[in-house]
Design a protein around this motif. Sequence first.
Motif, mmCIF file in Angstrom:
data_model
loop_
_atom_site.group_PDB
_atom_site.id
_atom_site.type_symbol
_atom_site.label_atom_id
_atom_site.label_comp_id
_atom_site.label_asym_id
_atom_site.label_seq_id
_atom_site.Cartn_x
_atom_site.Cartn_y
_atom_site.Cartn_z
ATOM 1 N N ARG A 80 1.205 -1.432 -0.285
ATOM 2 C CA ARG A 80 -0.096 -0.137 -0.129
ATOM 3 C C ARG A 80 0.933 1.313 -0.321
ATOM 4 N N ASN A 81 0.168 2.748 -0.576
ATOM 5 C CA ASN A 81 0.957 3.501 -1.028
ATOM 6 C C ASN A 81 0.308 5.146 0.059
ATOM 7 N N GLY A 82 -0.895 4.145 0.616
ATOM 8 C CA GLY A 82 -1.462 5.619 0.973
ATOM 9 C C GLY A 82 -1.917 6.533 0.029
ATOM 10 N N SER A 83 -2.446 8.003 0.137
ATOM 11 C CA SER A 83 -2.522 8.624 -0.446
ATOM 12 C C SER A 83 -2.257 9.190 -1.913
ATOM 13 N N LYS A 84 -0.811 9.000 -2.243
ATOM 14 C CA LYS A 84 -0.444 8.635 -3.731
ATOM 15 C C LYS A 84 -0.206 7.077 -4.712
ATOM 16 N N ASP A 85 -1.206 6.306 -4.048
ATOM 17 C CA ASP A 85 -1.397 4.835 -4.578
ATOM 18 C C ASP A 85 -1.171 4.860 -5.826
ATOM 19 N N ARG A 86 -0.346 4.265 -6.175
ATOM 20 C CA ARG A 86 0.102 3.879 -7.106
ATOM 21 C C ARG A 86 -0.268 1.936 -8.175
ATOM 22 N N GLY A 87 -1.282 1.979 -7.779
ATOM 23 C CA GLY A 87 -1.763 0.782 -7.868
ATOM 24 C C GLY A 87 -1.475 -0.340 -7.560
ATOM 25 N N ASP A 88 -1.792 -1.408 -8.025
ATOM 26 C CA ASP A 88 -2.021 -3.119 -6.648
ATOM 27 C C ASP A 88 -0.947 -3.832 -7.107
ATOM 28 N N ILE A 89 0.252 -4.075 -8.509
ATOM 29 C CA ILE A 89 0.617 -4.448 -8.483
ATOM 30 C C ILE A 89 2.418 -4.098 -9.305
ATOM 31 N N SER A 90 3.311 -4.194 -9.131
ATOM 32 C CA SER A 90 4.192 -3.550 -9.357
ATOM 33 C C SER A 90 4.917 -4.114 -10.689
ATOM 34 N N GLY A 91 6.019 -3.982 -11.486
ATOM 35 C CA GLY A 91 6.704 -4.603 -12.161
ATOM 36 C C GLY A 91 6.282 -4.525 -13.659
ATOM 37 N N LEU A 92 5.307 -4.409 -14.258
ATOM 38 C CA LEU A 92 4.196 -4.697 -14.977
ATOM 39 C C LEU A 92 4.837 -3.872 -16.194
ATOM 40 N N ARG A 93 5.512 -4.044 -17.984
ATOM 41 C CA ARG A 93 5.801 -3.054 -18.260
ATOM 42 C C ARG A 93 5.450 -3.352 -20.107
ATOM 43 N N HIS A 94 5.484 -2.612 -20.977
ATOM 44 C CA HIS A 94 5.145 -2.454 -21.827
ATOM 45 C C HIS A 94 5.885 -1.706 -22.504
ATOM 46 N N MET A 95 7.083 -1.949 -23.599
ATOM 47 C CA MET A 95 7.138 -1.069 -24.104
ATOM 48 C C MET A 95 8.140 0.346 -23.452
ATOM 49 N N ARG A 96 8.648 -0.419 -22.812
ATOM 50 C CA ARG A 96 9.734 0.014 -21.611
ATOM 51 C C ARG A 96 8.721 1.255 -21.091
ATOM 52 N N GLY A 97 7.533 1.052 -20.794
ATOM 53 C CA GLY A 97 6.734 2.056 -20.386
ATOM 54 C C GLY A 97 5.895 1.177 -18.995
ATOM 55 N N ARG A 98 5.917 1.523 -17.901
ATOM 56 C CA ARG A 98 5.135 1.513 -16.352
ATOM 57 C C ARG A 98 3.935 0.772 -16.850
ATOM 58 N N LEU A 99 3.114 -0.326 -16.277
ATOM 59 C CA LEU A 99 1.812 0.087 -16.292
ATOM 60 C C LEU A 99 1.410 -0.249 -14.799
ATOM 61 N N VAL A 100 0.296 0.800 -14.643
ATOM 62 C CA VAL A 100 -0.873 0.972 -13.734
ATOM 63 C C VAL A 100 -1.553 -0.148 -12.977
ATOM 64 N N VAL A 101 -1.996 -1.398 -12.554
ATOM 65 C CA VAL A 101 -3.458 -2.232 -12.274
ATOM 66 C C VAL A 101 -3.703 -2.137 -11.218
ATOM 67 N N GLU A 102 -5.200 -1.672 -11.083
ATOM 68 C CA GLU A 102 -6.079 -1.651 -10.106
ATOM 69 C C GLU A 102 -6.944 -3.211 -10.380
ATOM 70 N N CYS A 103 -6.723 -3.903 -9.038
ATOM 71 C CA CYS A 103 -7.403 -4.887 -8.859
ATOM 72 C C CYS A 103 -8.973 -4.706 -8.278
ATOM 73 N N LYS A 104 -9.323 -4.988 -8.511
ATOM 74 C CA LYS A 104 -10.889 -4.653 -7.818
ATOM 75 C C LYS A 104 -12.068 -6.840 -7.673
ATOM 76 N N ASN A 105 -11.872 -6.668 -6.875
ATOM 77 C CA ASN A 105 -12.545 -8.064 -6.329
ATOM 78 C C ASN A 105 -13.772 -7.478 -5.261
ATOM 79 N N TYR A 106 -14.703 -7.247 -6.391
ATOM 80 C CA TYR A 106 -15.736 -6.796 -5.923
ATOM 81 C C TYR A 106 -17.207 -7.578 -5.174
#
Length: 129
Positions: free
Chosen positions: A36-62
């Motif tokens: 967890r990153n507090g108020s500056k959340d950066r998503g739930d998954i780290s390390g995912l990249r595409h074309m050298r750019g980072r991707l943010v993944v938000e997971c929802k088990n609603y």
Amino acid sequence: MSRSRRSARTAGTRFETSVADYLAAHVDDGIERRARNGSKDRGDISGLRHMRGRLVVECKNYGGRLAAAQWVSEADVERGNDDALAGIVIAKRRGTQAPQDQWVLTTLGELVALLNGNRDHYEQEEEKA
């Protein structure tokens, strides 16, 4: 019977771990569930990249209704917090636990950023307005 806060948190953690483990096994073994990153959340998954750019993944088990607009907006805020290429939402698909069968939600603009490897088209659209 509705979920308690604790059971929802446990289900969310389990879902995030399942998604991270699946991505690590099939994309890059450096992908993992993010702390967890507090108020500056950066998503739930780290390390995912595409074309050298980072991707943010938000997971929802609603537990209720699919809230795609809200979740995609949340992923976009987190994308900005992480200065990432694009943000996506992976939402739990009812009736299956298999990670590969979960929903992936995003906007057309985020899809274009993924396909092009940049966000230049956003700037071009702003210039037209």
